[in-house]
Design a protein around this motif. Sequence first.
Motif, PDB file in Angstrom:
ATOM      1  N   GLN A   1      -3.982  -3.700 -14.429  1.00  0.00           N
ATOM      2  CA  GLN A   1      -3.225  -4.941 -14.322  1.00  0.00           C
ATOM      3  C   GLN A   1      -3.726  -5.948 -15.347  1.00  0.00           C
ATOM      4  O   GLN A   1      -4.787  -5.798 -15.938  1.00  0.00           O
ATOM      5  CB  GLN A   1      -3.344  -5.540 -12.915  1.00  0.00           C
ATOM      6  CG  GLN A   1      -4.731  -6.094 -12.583  1.00  0.00           C
ATOM      7  CD  GLN A   1      -4.713  -6.978 -11.347  1.00  0.00           C
ATOM      8  OE1 GLN A   1      -4.499  -6.493 -10.252  1.00  0.00           O
ATOM      9  NE2 GLN A   1      -4.949  -8.272 -11.539  1.00  0.00           N
TER      10      GLN A   1
ATOM     11  N   MET B   1      -0.104   1.982 -11.272  1.00  0.00           N
ATOM     12  CA  MET B   1      -0.932   2.817 -10.403  1.00  0.00           C
ATOM     13  C   MET B   1      -0.629   4.277 -10.700  1.00  0.00           C
ATOM     14  O   MET B   1       0.504   4.732 -10.535  1.00  0.00           O
ATOM     15  CB  MET B   1      -0.670   2.524  -8.933  1.00  0.00           C
ATOM     16  CG  MET B   1      -1.543   3.336  -7.977  1.00  0.00           C
ATOM     17  SD  MET B   1      -1.216   2.960  -6.235  1.00  0.00           S
ATOM     18  CE  MET B   1      -1.949   1.312  -6.125  1.00  0.00           C
TER      19      MET B   1
ATOM     20  N   TRP C   1     -16.165   2.818  -7.168  1.00  0.00           N
ATOM     21  CA  TRP C   1     -15.232   2.483  -8.244  1.00  0.00           C
ATOM     22  C   TRP C   1     -15.993   1.813  -9.375  1.00  0.00           C
ATOM     23  O   TRP C   1     -17.132   1.388  -9.208  1.00  0.00           O
ATOM     24  CB  TRP C   1     -14.107   1.564  -7.744  1.00  0.00           C
ATOM     25  CG  TRP C   1     -14.568   0.324  -7.005  1.00  0.00           C
ATOM     26  CD1 TRP C   1     -14.630   0.158  -5.650  1.00  0.00           C
ATOM     27  CD2 TRP C   1     -15.036  -0.917  -7.573  1.00  0.00           C
ATOM     28  NE1 TRP C   1     -15.111  -1.101  -5.339  1.00  0.00           N
ATOM     29  CE2 TRP C   1     -15.353  -1.785  -6.494  1.00  0.00           C
ATOM     30  CE3 TRP C   1     -15.212  -1.391  -8.871  1.00  0.00           C
ATOM     31  CZ2 TRP C   1     -15.837  -3.079  -6.690  1.00  0.00           C
ATOM     32  CZ3 TRP C   1     -15.700  -2.681  -9.072  1.00  0.00           C
ATOM     33  CH2 TRP C   1     -15.994  -3.513  -7.987  1.00  0.00           C
TER      34      TRP C   1
ATOM     35  N   TYR D   1      -7.897  -1.944  -3.568  1.00  0.00           N
ATOM     36  CA  TYR D   1      -7.260  -0.739  -4.100  1.00  0.00           C
ATOM     37  C   TYR D   1      -8.087   0.500  -3.788  1.00  0.00           C
ATOM     38  O   TYR D   1      -7.534   1.577  -3.527  1.00  0.00           O
ATOM     39  CB  TYR D   1      -7.021  -0.892  -5.604  1.00  0.00           C
ATOM     40  CG  TYR D   1      -5.916  -1.871  -5.898  1.00  0.00           C
ATOM     41  CD1 TYR D   1      -4.584  -1.486  -5.789  1.00  0.00           C
ATOM     42  CD2 TYR D   1      -6.194  -3.188  -6.235  1.00  0.00           C
ATOM     43  CE1 TYR D   1      -3.560  -2.380  -6.033  1.00  0.00           C
ATOM     44  CE2 TYR D   1      -5.180  -4.099  -6.481  1.00  0.00           C
ATOM     45  CZ  TYR D   1      -3.869  -3.692  -6.377  1.00  0.00           C
ATOM     46  OH  TYR D   1      -2.854  -4.591  -6.593  1.00  0.00           O
TER      47      TYR D   1
ATOM     48  N   ARG E   1      -7.784   7.819  -8.777  1.00  0.00           N
ATOM     49  CA  ARG E   1      -6.668   6.896  -8.939  1.00  0.00           C
ATOM     50  C   ARG E   1      -7.059   5.828  -9.956  1.00  0.00           C
ATOM     51  O   ARG E   1      -8.202   5.373  -9.985  1.00  0.00           O
ATOM     52  CB  ARG E   1      -6.271   6.255  -7.604  1.00  0.00           C
ATOM     53  CG  ARG E   1      -4.975   5.446  -7.664  1.00  0.00           C
ATOM     54  CD  ARG E   1      -4.570   4.931  -6.283  1.00  0.00           C
ATOM     55  NE  ARG E   1      -3.969   5.983  -5.463  1.00  0.00           N
ATOM     56  CZ  ARG E   1      -3.538   5.782  -4.218  1.00  0.00           C
ATOM     57  NH1 ARG E   1      -3.666   4.582  -3.643  1.00  0.00           N
ATOM     58  NH2 ARG E   1      -2.997   6.780  -3.534  1.00  0.00           N
TER      59      ARG E   1
ATOM     60  N   GLU F   1      -2.147   8.272 -10.109  1.00  0.00           N
ATOM     61  CA  GLU F   1      -3.071   9.140  -9.390  1.00  0.00           C
ATOM     62  C   GLU F   1      -3.199  10.464 -10.121  1.00  0.00           C
ATOM     63  O   GLU F   1      -2.200  11.046 -10.566  1.00  0.00           O
ATOM     64  CB  GLU F   1      -2.587   9.371  -7.953  1.00  0.00           C
ATOM     65  CG  GLU F   1      -3.607  10.053  -7.077  1.00  0.00           C
ATOM     66  CD  GLU F   1      -3.331   9.871  -5.591  1.00  0.00           C
ATOM     67  OE1 GLU F   1      -3.826  10.687  -4.805  1.00  0.00           O
ATOM     68  OE2 GLU F   1      -2.625   8.908  -5.216  1.00  0.00           O
TER      69      GLU F   1
ATOM     70  N   THR G   1       0.823  -1.211   0.000  1.00  0.00           N
ATOM     71  CA  THR G   1       0.000   0.000   0.000  1.00  0.00           C
ATOM     72  C   THR G   1       0.859   1.265   0.000  1.00  0.00           C
ATOM     73  O   THR G   1       1.746   1.406   0.855  1.00  0.00           O
ATOM     74  CB  THR G   1      -0.908   0.018   1.239  1.00  0.00           C
ATOM     75  OG1 THR G   1      -1.730  -1.146   1.242  1.00  0.00           O
ATOM     76  CG2 THR G   1      -1.775   1.258   1.264  1.00  0.00           C
TER      77      THR G   1
ATOM     78  N   CYS H   1      -8.828  -2.330 -15.916  1.00  0.00           N
ATOM     79  CA  CYS H   1      -8.533  -0.952 -15.524  1.00  0.00           C
ATOM     80  C   CYS H   1      -9.559  -0.526 -14.486  1.00  0.00           C
ATOM     81  O   CYS H   1     -10.764  -0.525 -14.764  1.00  0.00           O
ATOM     82  CB  CYS H   1      -8.575  -0.019 -16.729  1.00  0.00           C
ATOM     83  SG  CYS H   1      -8.257   1.712 -16.300  1.00  0.00           S
ATOM     84  N   CYS H   2      -9.091  -0.175 -13.295  1.00  0.00           N
ATOM     85  CA  CYS H   2      -9.962   0.239 -12.192  1.00  0.00           C
ATOM     86  C   CYS H   2      -9.960   1.761 -12.088  1.00  0.00           C
ATOM     87  O   CYS H   2      -8.896   2.385 -12.004  1.00  0.00           O
ATOM     88  CB  CYS H   2      -9.491  -0.353 -10.872  1.00  0.00           C
ATOM     89  SG  CYS H   2      -9.341  -2.145 -10.871  1.00  0.00           S
TER      90      CYS H   2
ATOM     91  N   GLY I   1       1.219  -4.162 -11.386  1.00  0.00           N
ATOM     92  CA  GLY I   1       0.443  -3.359 -12.314  1.00  0.00           C
ATOM     93  C   GLY I   1       0.909  -1.920 -12.360  1.00  0.00           C
ATOM     94  O   GLY I   1       2.020  -1.589 -11.933  1.00  0.00           O
TER      95      GLY I   1
ATOM     96  N   TRP J   1      -5.907   2.026 -11.443  1.00  0.00           N
ATOM     97  CA  TRP J   1      -5.098   0.819 -11.269  1.00  0.00           C
ATOM     98  C   TRP J   1      -5.306  -0.060 -12.496  1.00  0.00           C
ATOM     99  O   TRP J   1      -6.443  -0.375 -12.866  1.00  0.00           O
ATOM    100  CB  TRP J   1      -5.474   0.060 -10.008  1.00  0.00           C
ATOM    101  CG  TRP J   1      -4.834  -1.302  -9.938  1.00  0.00           C
ATOM    102  CD1 TRP J   1      -5.445  -2.514 -10.115  1.00  0.00           C
ATOM    103  CD2 TRP J   1      -3.452  -1.589  -9.686  1.00  0.00           C
ATOM    104  NE1 TRP J   1      -4.532  -3.534  -9.987  1.00  0.00           N
ATOM    105  CE2 TRP J   1      -3.296  -2.992  -9.726  1.00  0.00           C
ATOM    106  CE3 TRP J   1      -2.331  -0.797  -9.438  1.00  0.00           C
ATOM    107  CZ2 TRP J   1      -2.074  -3.614  -9.526  1.00  0.00           C
ATOM    108  CZ3 TRP J   1      -1.112  -1.413  -9.225  1.00  0.00           C
ATOM    109  CH2 TRP J   1      -0.981  -2.803  -9.272  1.00  0.00           C
TER     110      TRP J   1
ATOM    111  N   TYR K   1       3.140   5.299  -9.019  1.00  0.00           N
ATOM    112  CA  TYR K   1       3.774   4.671  -7.860  1.00  0.00           C
ATOM    113  C   TYR K   1       4.514   3.398  -8.271  1.00  0.00           C
ATOM    114  O   TYR K   1       4.068   2.669  -9.163  1.00  0.00           O
ATOM    115  CB  TYR K   1       2.717   4.321  -6.806  1.00  0.00           C
ATOM    116  CG  TYR K   1       2.088   5.524  -6.155  1.00  0.00           C
ATOM    117  CD1 TYR K   1       2.624   6.073  -4.999  1.00  0.00           C
ATOM    118  CD2 TYR K   1       0.968   6.125  -6.713  1.00  0.00           C
ATOM    119  CE1 TYR K   1       2.039   7.187  -4.405  1.00  0.00           C
ATOM    120  CE2 TYR K   1       0.378   7.240  -6.122  1.00  0.00           C
ATOM    121  CZ  TYR K   1       0.927   7.761  -4.976  1.00  0.00           C
ATOM    122  OH  TYR K   1       0.350   8.866  -4.391  1.00  0.00           O
TER     123      TYR K   1
END
Length: 420
Positions: free
Chosen positions: A395, A267, A336, A407, A391, A269, A39, A350-351, A265, A393, A260
């Motif tokens: 993967q 990440m 989300w 996430y 954000r 922001e 995290t 893709c989140c 994956g 994410w 990050y």
Amino acid sequence: MKIALHPLLFGVFFLVSVPTSQAQIGIEIQSGEHDRIGTPVKVILDAKEALEASRAKINLNGKEIYGQLCELGLVSLRELGDEADAASQRELHFILPKLPAGQKFNGTVTFDLPDQADKTRFRFEDEEGLSTDLILGDRPVMRYMYETLDTSSQQRIGETYKVYHHVYDPHGKGFVTKGPGGLFPHHRGLFYGFNKISYSVDGQAMTADVWHCRSGESQAHVKVHSEVTGNVLGRHRLEIDWKGKNGQPFATEWRELSAYNVEGGVMIEFASKLETLVGEITLAGDPQHAGFQFRGSQEIPDKTASQTYYVRPDGKGEPGAFRNWPGNKDHVNLRWNALCFVLGEERLTCCYLDHPENPKEARFSERNYGRFGSYFEYTVDEDKPLQLNYRIWLQYEEMTIEGIDKYSQDFVTPPTALQK
């Protein structure tokens, strides 16, 4: 690309203070209600003794990890408000290896200067006047597209009327996002704007659409205000003009994207602060052409749209079953949403992680060609800029609701981290 160095950056490099080898502080991290694994954690430090440092070594119950020090970002400046002190406060970033729910770590932090030859660091590479890549080691993560508006032809106008970011796949082999051309060319990459904007200049009513940019409007790169690089994150803050039909700016946006160094994956922001130049500005639109959105590669509509589906907090959707407000009136204020799509032989997820402090009602939209996101309505004035935080994410493989929730929780309710 010209970079306007924020005065704070001069302090980072030239302030003389206690030698970094002697500087040490304590921190406390509490996991809160959720298990934490890999995290990102941010601690705001009042650390005058660390002003000349940009790397930290953190001892957490005997385990040593690296941290990164940098100037206050847009989110921190918003959170701190009048208490923000750019001259002496720093963000300390690190990736928390593992901490079960309801537990805490006490740690010590020592400060250091980075090894500039370290190949595991983030770095920026600029192709002047065109684009800037953020690269982690030898893997590109995202690309900022900022070419100046070219009015020599309709094609060149379409290619240059907006700024946006491409996202690379988790291996850095190519983009998962779309650029100009193809199906619905006004959608591309990670993009933010509104198609129904109204304001006045000298008593004259004006309208603008910085999504389609069909009547002379544009989003124009002005300059890079700061670039942050290190082992934990890479971040740049951009100044962008929102221009009306007359070619004149009516708002200034400070857009900040951070990536990050996390495993598994990509990440990214997104933070933004939009300030008016003309008094009150009304922002509106529709779910397909306003807000903060992700647009996947042109390969999706060309080859794999029938394999696209969405995972939502209430379950996994079927291919062809797409929700859009206002047809689906409850498709609002989601924690989300996640797009599952296929490029080549690989499935990716893709989140899109919303933050509760972003304006609401957040109205969501989905399409099988890989464009999704949300928008809201808002009025900007001199005392009320529009500030956002999302954000992304990304993967490989399909993700579960529980996996996406992890996430989201890390983003919305991160571990509590304080200087002791």
